[in-house]
Every structure is written in structure tokens, then in C-alpha cells.
Design an enzyme around this catalytic site. Structure first.
Site, PDB file in Angstrom:
ATOM      1  N   PHE A 152       0.815  -1.225   0.000  1.00 12.25           N
ATOM      2  CA  PHE A 152       0.000   0.000   0.000  1.00 12.25           C
ATOM      3  C   PHE A 152       0.843   1.268   0.000  1.00 12.25           C
ATOM      4  O   PHE A 152       0.381   2.333  -0.404  1.00 12.25           O
ATOM      5  CB  PHE A 152      -0.944   0.009   1.220  1.00 12.25           C
ATOM      6  CG  PHE A 152      -0.281   0.461   2.495  1.00 12.25           C
ATOM      7  CD1 PHE A 152      -0.163   1.818   2.792  1.00 12.25           C
ATOM      8  CD2 PHE A 152       0.245  -0.455   3.407  1.00 12.25           C
ATOM      9  CE1 PHE A 152       0.469   2.243   3.968  1.00 12.25           C
ATOM     10  CE2 PHE A 152       0.877  -0.043   4.569  1.00 12.25           C
ATOM     11  CZ  PHE A 152       0.987   1.324   4.856  1.00 12.25           C
ATOM     12  N   GLU A 179      -5.005  -3.583  -1.986  1.00 15.37           N
ATOM     13  CA  GLU A 179      -6.428  -3.262  -1.895  1.00 15.37           C
ATOM     14  C   GLU A 179      -6.664  -1.950  -1.141  1.00 15.37           C
ATOM     15  O   GLU A 179      -7.765  -1.411  -1.151  1.00 15.37           O
ATOM     16  CB  GLU A 179      -7.198  -4.414  -1.232  1.00 15.37           C
ATOM     17  CG  GLU A 179      -6.819  -4.738   0.197  1.00 15.37           C
ATOM     18  CD  GLU A 179      -5.501  -5.520   0.358  1.00 15.37           C
ATOM     19  OE1 GLU A 179      -4.750  -5.684  -0.624  1.00 15.37           O
ATOM     20  OE2 GLU A 179      -5.231  -5.936   1.494  1.00 15.37           O
ATOM     21  N   SER A 229       5.219  -7.038   3.336  1.00 10.88           N
ATOM     22  CA  SER A 229       5.729  -7.379   4.671  1.00 10.88           C
ATOM     23  C   SER A 229       6.469  -8.724   4.656  1.00 10.88           C
ATOM     24  O   SER A 229       6.242  -9.559   3.774  1.00 10.88           O
ATOM     25  CB  SER A 229       4.554  -7.430   5.652  1.00 10.88           C
ATOM     26  OG  SER A 229       3.654  -8.437   5.244  1.00 10.88           O
ATOM     27  N   CYS A 284       9.558   1.543   3.711  1.00 13.18           N
ATOM     28  CA  CYS A 284      10.444   0.421   4.053  1.00 13.18           C
ATOM     29  C   CYS A 284      11.857   0.927   4.306  1.00 13.18           C
ATOM     30  O   CYS A 284      12.686   0.199   4.844  1.00 13.18           O
ATOM     31  CB  CYS A 284      10.443  -0.604   2.943  1.00 13.18           C
ATOM     32  SG  CYS A 284      11.144   0.053   1.438  1.00 13.18           S
ATOM     33  N   GLU A 383       9.152  -4.432  13.100  1.00 13.34           N
ATOM     34  CA  GLU A 383       8.867  -3.288  12.233  1.00 13.34           C
ATOM     35  C   GLU A 383       7.525  -2.697  12.675  1.00 13.34           C
ATOM     36  O   GLU A 383       6.492  -3.376  12.603  1.00 13.34           O
ATOM     37  CB  GLU A 383       8.770  -3.752  10.769  1.00 13.34           C
ATOM     38  CG  GLU A 383       8.507  -2.608   9.810  1.00 13.34           C
ATOM     39  CD  GLU A 383       8.315  -3.052   8.361  1.00 13.34           C
ATOM     40  OE1 GLU A 383       7.578  -4.024   8.124  1.00 13.34           O
ATOM     41  OE2 GLU A 383       8.905  -2.408   7.480  1.00 13.34           O
TER      42      GLU A 383
HETATM   43  P1  NAD Z   1       1.440  -6.623   3.014  1.00 12.99           P
HETATM   44  O1  NAD Z   1       2.450  -7.698   3.099  1.00 12.99           O
HETATM   45  O2  NAD Z   1       0.303  -6.646   3.949  1.00 12.99           O
HETATM   46  O3  NAD Z   1       0.780  -6.614   1.542  1.00 12.99           O
HETATM   47  C1  NAD Z   1       1.583  -6.595   0.377  1.00 12.99           C
HETATM   48  C2  NAD Z   1       0.794  -7.220  -0.770  1.00 12.99           C
HETATM   49  O4  NAD Z   1       0.535  -8.593  -0.466  1.00 12.99           O
HETATM   50  C3  NAD Z   1      -0.562  -6.573  -0.999  1.00 12.99           C
HETATM   51  O5  NAD Z   1      -0.806  -6.545  -2.392  1.00 12.99           O
HETATM   52  C4  NAD Z   1      -1.523  -7.498  -0.294  1.00 12.99           C
HETATM   53  O6  NAD Z   1      -2.805  -7.495  -0.870  1.00 12.99           O
HETATM   54  C5  NAD Z   1      -0.867  -8.848  -0.474  1.00 12.99           C
HETATM   55  N1  NAD Z   1      -1.149  -9.775   0.626  1.00 12.99           N
HETATM   56  C6  NAD Z   1      -1.405  -9.470   1.925  1.00 12.99           C
HETATM   57  N2  NAD Z   1      -1.571 -10.596   2.646  1.00 12.99           N
HETATM   58  C7  NAD Z   1      -1.421 -11.627   1.788  1.00 12.99           C
HETATM   59  C8  NAD Z   1      -1.476 -13.040   1.940  1.00 12.99           C
HETATM   60  N3  NAD Z   1      -1.716 -13.610   3.107  1.00 12.99           N
HETATM   61  N4  NAD Z   1      -1.257 -13.797   0.847  1.00 12.99           N
HETATM   62  C9  NAD Z   1      -1.001 -13.237  -0.344  1.00 12.99           C
HETATM   63  N5  NAD Z   1      -0.945 -11.905  -0.553  1.00 12.99           N
HETATM   64  C10 NAD Z   1      -1.146 -11.109   0.503  1.00 12.99           C
HETATM   65  O7  NAD Z   1       2.240  -5.244   3.075  1.00 12.99           O
HETATM   66  P2  NAD Z   1       1.647  -3.772   3.168  1.00 12.99           P
HETATM   67  O8  NAD Z   1       1.096  -3.556   4.528  1.00 12.99           O
HETATM   68  O9  NAD Z   1       0.797  -3.483   1.998  1.00 12.99           O
HETATM   69  O10 NAD Z   1       2.996  -2.912   2.990  1.00 12.99           O
HETATM   70  C11 NAD Z   1       3.848  -2.603   4.039  1.00 12.99           C
HETATM   71  C12 NAD Z   1       5.003  -3.561   4.106  1.00 12.99           C
HETATM   72  O11 NAD Z   1       5.713  -3.557   2.874  1.00 12.99           O
HETATM   73  C13 NAD Z   1       6.031  -3.173   5.165  1.00 12.99           C
HETATM   74  O12 NAD Z   1       6.459  -4.336   5.815  1.00 12.99           O
HETATM   75  C14 NAD Z   1       7.164  -2.559   4.350  1.00 12.99           C
HETATM   76  O13 NAD Z   1       8.424  -2.619   4.956  1.00 12.99           O
HETATM   77  C15 NAD Z   1       7.107  -3.394   3.132  1.00 12.99           C
HETATM   78  N6  NAD Z   1       7.745  -2.735   2.004  1.00 12.99           N
HETATM   79  C16 NAD Z   1       8.963  -3.197   1.621  1.00 12.99           C
HETATM   80  C17 NAD Z   1       9.635  -2.575   0.592  1.00 12.99           C
HETATM   81  C18 NAD Z   1      10.976  -3.065   0.161  1.00 12.99           C
HETATM   82  O14 NAD Z   1      11.413  -2.675  -0.914  1.00 12.99           O
HETATM   83  N7  NAD Z   1      11.656  -3.895   0.919  1.00 12.99           N
HETATM   84  C19 NAD Z   1       9.057  -1.484  -0.063  1.00 12.99           C
HETATM   85  C20 NAD Z   1       7.801  -1.043   0.345  1.00 12.99           C
HETATM   86  C21 NAD Z   1       7.152  -1.692   1.394  1.00 12.99           C
END
Ligand code: NAD
Length: 498
Positions: A152, A179, A229, A284, A383
Site C-alpha cells: 500500500f 487493496e 511485509s 520500508c 517493524e
Molecule cells: P502486506 O504484506 O500486507 O501486503 C503486500 C501485498 O501482499 C498486498 O498486495 C496485499 O494485498 C498482499 N497480501 C497481503 N496478505 C497476503 C497473503 N496472506 N497472501 C497473499 N498476498 C497477501 O504489506 P503492506 O502492509 O501493503 O505494505 C507494508 C510492508 O511492505 C512493510 O512491511 C514494508 O516494509 C514493506 N515494504 C517493503 C519494501 C521493500 O522494498 N523492501 C518497499 C515497500 C514496502
């Protein structure tokens, strides 16, 4: 309720209503109100997107890299023209300030610009006379259908880390947006078609685990790029690898910034303020831990930092001079408040408490600052992904380095110092994928690649830059001999290169 906009997925360049039972409500975090809705993509919708992408794959890989680049030049122009509109879409759903939203669009645009030189990036090696009359050369060829799953917090930049590179390399793409913040990614997809992309080369969906599972398991999908994440990324890495796909899963972080006794403390203080609290800490690459070397360094830094944290200008993205917007959801706010409570209960000193802020009805928090944080505390280990900064005091530089190197995450790390030896030692020995020397958020520019170490990245490839080109292509090595080359009859022994 009538002004809630219904979003559609984009399959084969057409808007498509999702067929899953689940309907996602998309909030404006600055007001706490629902502004958009989208019926999630079902497993069948995802399968359709994959099949369309597969069907278009042969034709798209046959388009010359120069023509692909021409389309990306058009795309670059369209993104520049539509920056204000795209930034509004990001801020309305994420909450970050308009300037910050424009900043992320600019970082995504850099990747598009990198891709306009795809001819050069796909240029290969040729070696004449690897043996008598025999030459060898390398090709990098597209994989077919690639897929991306995005978080997101960067609704424009992170998708643009993926599909422009994959598509420039001759692949077709299925993009699964978060989403919580999907509008900007959908609009960016429309702009790709406006730029001249043939129908079906980029298909963009919004969905949950059921949609993602199809991408991870479908035999026509050859590569998965994930950013999100760590728990989700780790499971995606396992599942997609199990189905023989190449995977890059860029995950969570706990980025440390070391302040040495000789650092310019005013510079360090300003850098920390922006890096810890910009985008409400939902980056991140946010700095979430500052390690001060020596008690005097800690005292002097906190004296400068604490009043600035207290006075952070928190507000809605469109208000004047706002430095920090709300967090993305009520759930996020509750989780962050819970961590602050844990920090207090575990004995850290809460110098500035951002829990009570009187700003609006949205998901607002002020900046929080903890001192005397210990490495065993949950606010140090996990985090938090919010505007909460922990200060850990150590005596020596070596203690600071050891702390970072034993932490589970290894996305970014920075050192503030005037000592070149310390900076060099840090750059050489710190266990993190991206390092800053007097730079608090060392996000590599597009021609370099972005990626962490340890539990911040699963898989071996960082994203965008030449790592991205390698990830989205397969290496083929061709060895040639022509009739005029030396012929000695059948050879039954393996030949050395002589
Ligand atoms: P998230 O892991 O909740 O979601 C990421 C994506 O995965 C979304 O599209 C979501 O719909 C999908 N998703 C969520 N749960 C899922 C599941 N159980 N099975 C399959 N798909 C699933 O992450 P978020 O809250 O949207 O974003 C924040 C996180 O992203 C933080 O941990 C941040 O550090 C990380 N992030 C990392 C980087 C990097 O380059 N390392 C960059 C940006 C964000």
C-alpha cells in the site's frame, strides 16, 4: 454514499468488474471516510488475466526493443503531464503529503527513463574464436508472463519498479495492487495504453490471498516480484519457488542510523526527522532506530530532536505546510499505539508521546520518540511501520555495528560521521543491502538496484536497474561454427577452448 466511486480491474485493456464475493472499501485516511470501493478479483479473473497476458506474449516479444522504448518515451511524457492527478490519487488513499506523493512518482519515473534505454541494457557479449572457427554470444530473452504483487505504501513507485522493466524486456505482466491504495496503479495502467502499449500486455487487478495464490501456482506465470511485509513475502517466496518460478520478495525493515560523536548533529537531526517521520514512517526505508555512540552524543541529539518531533506539523495532505499525514488505516493506528504501550511497559523512556493528537477525524498520530530502548524490546525488534523512533545508546562504534549486524532485518543502514575511516569500515562491514553515509534514506536511483539483505529480501535478485533486467530475462548462450570453420570429423571427447 453515492459519491463512493466503484473501481474496475483492467484486463486486456478493458475495465472489468471483479467476480469475487469480497468488496474492498478504500478510505481517505485524512477523513476516515470511504471514498472508493472495488469488488475483488476472483481466481477466475486472475486466470483470465494470465491467459490474456500469455496470448499476447509472442506478439509483444517480437516487437523490437527500440519500438518498446518508443512506447516508454510516450509513457514518460504522459506521467509528467498527469503528475498532479496521480499525486492526488496517492494522497487521497495513502494520506502522504502531495509533495511526498510527487516524490514517489519521480522515483518511479526514473525507472521508466532507465527502460527507455532497454536496447542498451539488453546488449550482449560476443566472443570471437572461443575455439578455432567458433564464436560465442549471449542473448537475454523474455520469460513470458511475469507477475507483481505490491504494497500500500508506494502506490506508484513500487509498481513502477516492476512492470516497466518486465515489459521493456519483452514480457507481458499481471499486476496485483494493494487493496488499500489501488487507484494510482490503475490509472498508471490506463496511461500505458494511452502511450501505445498493445492490449493485454499489462493487466492490473485488485485482490486478496485467493488472487495471489493463482499467480503463485499458475504454470504460465514464470516470475513473481513481491514487495510487502516479511511474513507474507516469506510465504510467497516458498509457494512460488515450490511452483518453479523465479521470485524476488522485497520485505520489511528496521533501518538503523548510527550517529557518531564527530557527526554534524544539526545535519543528523534534520536528516533523522525527515527519515523517521516523513510519510508517517510508512516507508520500508524509514529510519526507525537511531544508535548514538556515547552518552554525550545522545544528550545533544535528543536536545535538538525532541522539540522538533513535538512540533511536527501533522495534517491532511492538501493542507498548507503539512509535514506528516495520517497513517493508512484505523488498524494501523491501533497497532502502532499498541507498540507504544509495549515500549512503555517494557521500560523505554517515552520522550515524546504521539498517541494523542487532536488533528481531524482521520487516522492521525503525532510523532513518538523513545530513548533508552534496549535490543530485547519489541519496539526495537519489530517493524512498527509508523511515526515511532527508538534511540538506542551504545558506548562504542563496534557496539553499534554489532547491533545492526545481529538484527533480523537488513534493508538499509546509515552512518553520520565526519570520519572517513569509520564511514568506510561501516560501508564494508554492515549487514544491509543499502547503505548511507550522511544520507539517511539511501534509496538507490533507477540505474542502480534496490534490495535488502537478511529477512528484508527473499530470493537473490534486487529490483530494477540491471538486476531487474536480469530477473526478467533468461540467459541463452549460442556457440556457432560455419562450414568454412575447421572440420575434423566426429569428435567423441569434450573439447577445451583451444
Ligand atoms: P502486506 O504484506 O500486507 O501486503 C503486500 C501485498 O501482499 C498486498 O498486495 C496485499 O494485498 C498482499 N497480501 C497481503 N496478505 C497476503 C497473503 N496472506 N497472501 C497473499 N498476498 C497477501 O504489506 P503492506 O502492509 O501493503 O505494505 C507494508 C510492508 O511492505 C512493510 O512491511 C514494508 O516494509 C514493506 N515494504 C517493503 C519494501 C521493500 O522494498 N523492501 C518497499 C515497500 C514496502
Amino acid at each position: 454514499m453515492n459519491d463512493v466511486i466503484e473501481l474496475k480491474h483492467i484486463i486486456d485493456a478493458q475495465p472489468v468488474k471483479g467476480r469475487a464475493d469480497e468488496v474492498y472499501s478504500i478510505y481517505n485516511p485524512a477523513t476516515g471516510k470511504i471514498i472508493r470501493r472495488v469488488q475483488a478479483a476472483s481466481a477466475d479473473d486472475v486466470r483470465l488475466a494470465i491467459e490474456v497476458a500469455h496470448e499476447r506474449s509472442e506478439a509483444w516479444r517480437a516487437v523490437t526493443p527500440s519500438k518498446r522504448a518508443q512506447m516508454l518515451f510516450n509513457y514518460r511524457q504522459l506521467i509528467i503531464q498527469h503528475t498532479d492527478e496521480l499525486a492526488q490519487l496517492i494522497s487521497q488513499e495513502h494520506g502522504k503529503t502531495i509533495d511526498d506523493a510527487k516524490g514517489e512518482i519521480a522515483r518511479g519515473l526514473e525507472v521508466v527513463e532507465f527502460c527507455t534505454a532497454i536496447n542498451n541494457h539488453l546488449k550482449s557479449d560476443f566472443t570471437a574464436e572461443v575455439s578455432s572457427g567458433i564464436d560465442s554470444y549471449n542473448l537475454r530473452q523474455p520469460l513470458g508472463v511475469c507477475a507483481g504483487i505490491t504494497p500500500f505504501n508506494f502506490p506508484a513507485m513500487v509498481p513502477m519498479w516492476m512492470y516497466p522493466v518486465a515489459i521493456a524486456c519483452g514480457n507481458t505482466f499481471v499486476l496485483k495492487l494493494s487493496e488499500k491504495t489501488p487507484s494510482c496503479g490503475l490509472r498508471l495502467t490506463e496511461l500505458m495504453y494511452e502511450a501505445g502499449l498493445p492490449a493485454g500486455v499489462l493487466n492490473t487487478l485488485v485482490g486478496g490471498k485467493a488472487a495471489v495464490d493463482v499467480l503463485l501456482q499458475h504454470p504460465l506465470v514464470k516470475a513473481i516480484s513481491f514487495v510487502g511485509s516479511t511474513p507474507v513475502g516469506e510465504s510467497i517466496y516458498r509457494e512460488a519457488s515450490h511452483h518453479h518460478k523465479r521470485v524476488q520478495a522485497l520485505c520489511g525493515a528496521k533501518n538503523h542510523l548510527v550517529v557518531m560523536p564527530d557527526a554534524d548533529l544539526t545535519q543528523a537531526c534534520d536528516a533523522i526527522l525527515g527519515a523517521a517521520y516523513g510519510s508517517a514512517g510508512e516507508r520500508c526505508m524509514a529510519v526507525s532506530v537511531v544508535i548514538t555512540v556515547g552518552d554525550e552524543t545522545a544528550e545533544q541529539l535528543i536536545e535538538q530532536l525532541a522539540p522538533k518531533v513535538q512540533q511536527l506539523r501533522v495534517g491532511a495532505y492538501h493542507e498548507k505546510d503539512v509535514e506528516m499525514g495520517p497513517v493508512v488505516s484505523q488498524d494501523s493506528k491501533n497497532r502502532i499505539v499498541d507498540y507504544i504501550e509495549q515500549g512503555v511497559a517494557q521500560g523505554a523512556t517515552l520522550k515524546i508521546d504521539g498517541r494523542d493528537t487532536s488533528v481531524g477525524k482521520g487516522f492521525f498520530l503525532g510523532g513518538s520518540l523513545f530513548d533508552h530502548v534496549q535490543p530485547t524490546m519489541s519496539i526495537y525488534l519489530d517493524e512498527i511501520f509508523g511515526p515511532v523512533l527508538s534511540i538506542v545508546r551504545v558506548k562504542e562504534y563496534a557496539d553499534a555495528l554489532a547491533l545492526i549486524n545481529t538484527h533480523a532485518y537488513g534493508n538499509g543502514a546509515a552512518i553520520f560521521t565526519r570520519d572517513g575511516d569509520a564511514a568506510r569500515h561501516f560501508s564494508m562491514h554492515v549487514e544491509a543491502g543499502m547503505v548511507g553515509v550522511n544520507v539517511p534514506i539511501p534509496v538507490p536511483v533507477a540505474m542502480h538496484s534496490f534490495g535488502g539483505w537478511k529477512r528484508s529480501l527473499f530470493g537473490s535478485a534486487a529490483i530494477h536497474g540491471m538486476e531487474g533486467v536480469r530477473f526478467y530475462t533468461r540467459l541463452k548462450t549460442v556457440t556457432t561454427r560455419w562450414p568454412s570453420g575447421i572440420r575434423q570429423g566426429a569428435q567423441f571427447n569434450f573439447q577445451g577452448g583451444k
